[in-house]
Design a protein around this motif. Sequence first.
Motif, PDB file in Angstrom:
ATOM      1  N   GLU A 193      34.759  50.846  41.896  1.00  0.00           N
ATOM      2  CA  GLU A 193      33.301  50.748  42.053  1.00  0.00           C
ATOM      3  C   GLU A 193      32.586  51.842  41.279  1.00  0.00           C
ATOM      4  OE1 GLU A 193      31.688  48.375  43.138  1.00  0.00           O
ATOM      5  OE2 GLU A 193      32.621  47.423  44.869  1.00  0.00           O
ATOM      6  N   LEU A 233      27.063  46.823  40.051  1.00  0.00           N
ATOM      7  CA  LEU A 233      26.994  45.669  40.939  1.00  0.00           C
ATOM      8  C   LEU A 233      26.781  44.358  40.174  1.00  0.00           C
ATOM      9  CD1 LEU A 233      25.015  46.957  44.063  1.00  0.00           C
ATOM     10  CD2 LEU A 233      27.429  46.412  43.907  1.00  0.00           C
ATOM     11  N   GLN A 277      35.821  45.798  50.472  1.00  0.00           N
ATOM     12  CA  GLN A 277      34.989  45.332  49.360  1.00  0.00           C
ATOM     13  C   GLN A 277      33.586  44.978  49.841  1.00  0.00           C
ATOM     14  OE1 GLN A 277      38.159  44.869  49.358  1.00  0.00           O
ATOM     15  NE2 GLN A 277      38.966  44.804  47.292  1.00  0.00           N
ATOM     16  N   SER A 324      31.810  48.284  49.965  1.00  0.00           N
ATOM     17  CA  SER A 324      31.613  48.920  48.664  1.00  0.00           C
ATOM     18  C   SER A 324      30.628  48.137  47.811  1.00  0.00           C
ATOM     19  CB  SER A 324      32.949  49.063  47.928  1.00  0.00           C
ATOM     20  OG  SER A 324      33.379  47.810  47.439  1.00  0.00           O
ATOM     21  N   ARG A 325      30.456  46.866  48.137  1.00  0.00           N
ATOM     22  CA  ARG A 325      29.514  46.041  47.372  1.00  0.00           C
ATOM     23  C   ARG A 325      28.162  45.929  48.070  1.00  0.00           C
ATOM     24  NH1 ARG A 325      30.293  43.709  42.184  1.00  0.00           N
ATOM     25  NH2 ARG A 325      30.876  45.829  41.715  1.00  0.00           N
ATOM     26  N   THR A 379      37.417  52.535  45.535  1.00  0.00           N
ATOM     27  CA  THR A 379      36.361  53.521  45.266  1.00  0.00           C
ATOM     28  C   THR A 379      36.304  53.854  43.791  1.00  0.00           C
ATOM     29  OG1 THR A 379      36.770  54.398  47.462  1.00  0.00           O
ATOM     30  CG2 THR A 379      35.472  55.757  45.987  1.00  0.00           C
TER      31      THR A 379
END
Lengths: 357, 371
Positions: free
Chosen positions: A66, A71, A84, A87-88, A63
């Motif tokens: 990111e 991105l 991941q 989060s992506r 977290t």
Amino acid sequence: MPFKVHRIEAPSNIVETNVSELMSFYKLMYKMRRMEIAADMMYKAKFIRGFCHLYDGQEAVLTGIEAAITLQDSIITSYRDHCQHVSRGGTVLELMAELMGKREGATRGLGGSMHIYNRKNNFYGGNGIVGAQIPLGAGIALAHKYRGEPNVCITMYGDGAANQGQKYEALNMAGLWNLPAIFVCENNHYGMGTAEWRAAKSPNFYTRGDYIPGIKVDGMDVLAVKQAVAFAKAYALANGPIIMEMDTYRYHGHSMSDPGSTYRTRDEINAMRTERDPIERVKKLLLANGVESAEFKRLDREIKKEIDDAVEAAKAGSIPPDSWLWKNMYAAPLGAEMRGVLPGQYHAPAFDPEYKS
Amino acid sequence: MLASRNVRAAAGPRVAAAPGQRVILSARAGRRALTAAKAQKKEIMMWEALREAIDEEMERDPTVCVMGEDVGHYGGSYKCTYGLYKKYGDMRVLDTPICENGFMGMGVGAAMTGLRPIVEGMNMGFLLLAFNQISNNCGMLHYTSGGQFKVPMVIRGPGGVGRQLGAEHSQRLESYFQSIPGVQLVACSTVRNSKALLKAAIRSDNPIIFFEHVLLYNVKGEAGDADEVACLERAEVVREGTDVSIFTYSRMRYVVMQAVNDLVKKGYNPEVIDLISLKPFDMETIAKSVKKTRKAIIVEECMKTGGIGASLSAVINESLFNELDHEVIRLSSQDVPTAYAYELEAATIVQSSQVVEAVERVCGGRVPVAV
């Protein structure tokens, strides 16, 4: 926990934040936590098979990372890769379906737990062999530099992988050519069943890059992680590679086949949960700054429901058809045919990344 | 393993393919290109042809880059990248440290983002250190990522038995790589096909392992022009014949052709096919030849155990059993480490006299041609 540094000045340990940022951290981390717990239950119920490596306890690392990057920056990691995907920009349904081997999964049921990829948002997987992702990460960083992009590649690996030769090969090359690579060692102190001090002569992973600067960060503190990664990104774009050691912990064993208690004590695990849990830490901060506990109850319910819905939808998903076995073996269609099991059987490998049929 | 039954050209519009002609010229092939082709009819060595291929492709496409040991400032240990760093810079012709596993992985990572790296193994044998990256990442990523990531890289380098280089520097890795799902294996043999095939390999979106041979770099011949791009999956008919089909590749092609000189004098008429594509096999050309001659001999430099010939023999037996009058004969290297002494090294690999003997065994006697 203050930053520990090697060959570099530490970033400031005073971090500014606000309620909405912390709330976004809480939501993402709680989602990751519930997702991994759901994966645990599904594995025990035999909906998920094979290997399943869970990330709960380490949410703050991802977290925080990111939060400090975009991105357009790239991430590559090992087999502990479920979070991941989310989060992506992937959905929980895609992850759950992939774990259950369904066609709706992130890699259509072909990759499984250890091979989750999201090309659109620069998530390069998902790699099964310990440490093999480290040279890949150096290559992605090379490509960023080759194209003149203002982006970094975050290459994540564990304390076990930190003893791989290819890590040092990659560090050497990244250092030689000043590649915008951030090597993140998620030190959860155990390489499967072997404690770090039994596997590494020097468990100070942030110093083991020698000429590459390093920072050791409290990986259970999402704000510290964010601060350090933002600092590292600026450094990497200007100067070259940097190592980050995230001091973190995994509550589960190495994978679902490992109870996690034969090489560490339950007291240790419980102590982590009570004293250093990353989600509780953020929650305490928010409660102390005006967020009502009723809000958390509501949020928790909402996130749990999202996960449960995704699990149910994944369970109801469909099996990938046999014809998908032959898809995307080759990117350029060769007009060739592959032999089946019995004589006289032939299958044409097709290039069909949309898996239309 | 891949067995090609309906091979189509990999790139560009096609010229009608007569047997032996597997050259694909681009649509722009007008008078200017022909004049340029004529002007280029001087003989060059294979290393120069490979260098031309790399140079032309790097000029044509800015995402093509080279990485490997001593490819830049040193110019390549076999001169295949000589001087290119001056033209394209250090980032596009990257001198790596000696870490095959590391730089192979790096090449794969770069290829995943869309670059087109040509990774050179100074000797193919060194790539054993990179086997994990080649097998799991280079070969399998396209599939396990659900088609998301392509790996358009070329892994090239010299292999094969040289002149007393010792066991570790005389290896034939095509036999180890052939089982990896997802890679294509190509072996060049002449100046002309080496340049045309390398260009095709660089343009291909598949990962290609491109086998050169230590002893062929100074072979002389004519190379094609910048538009000549071969089909990676098509075998080359070296000599048409009727008595027996001899399948070979890389340096063994020359050993076979040396044997053919003797065989012709003895009254034989062998057909010689250069496999070119070791994976997938060009079954169209192979089947056509076997159906004509009804006898097959494989001459390879791989070991007897588990080599390319072992796979080809199995394929021919399985799919062409009724077309054969004789079991498939396989001439391969001995299953021993390559010795240092000259005579022992020669005894390890196939010699042309052994090819002659094999043909005599398979075809029976013949009336010798009057000299």
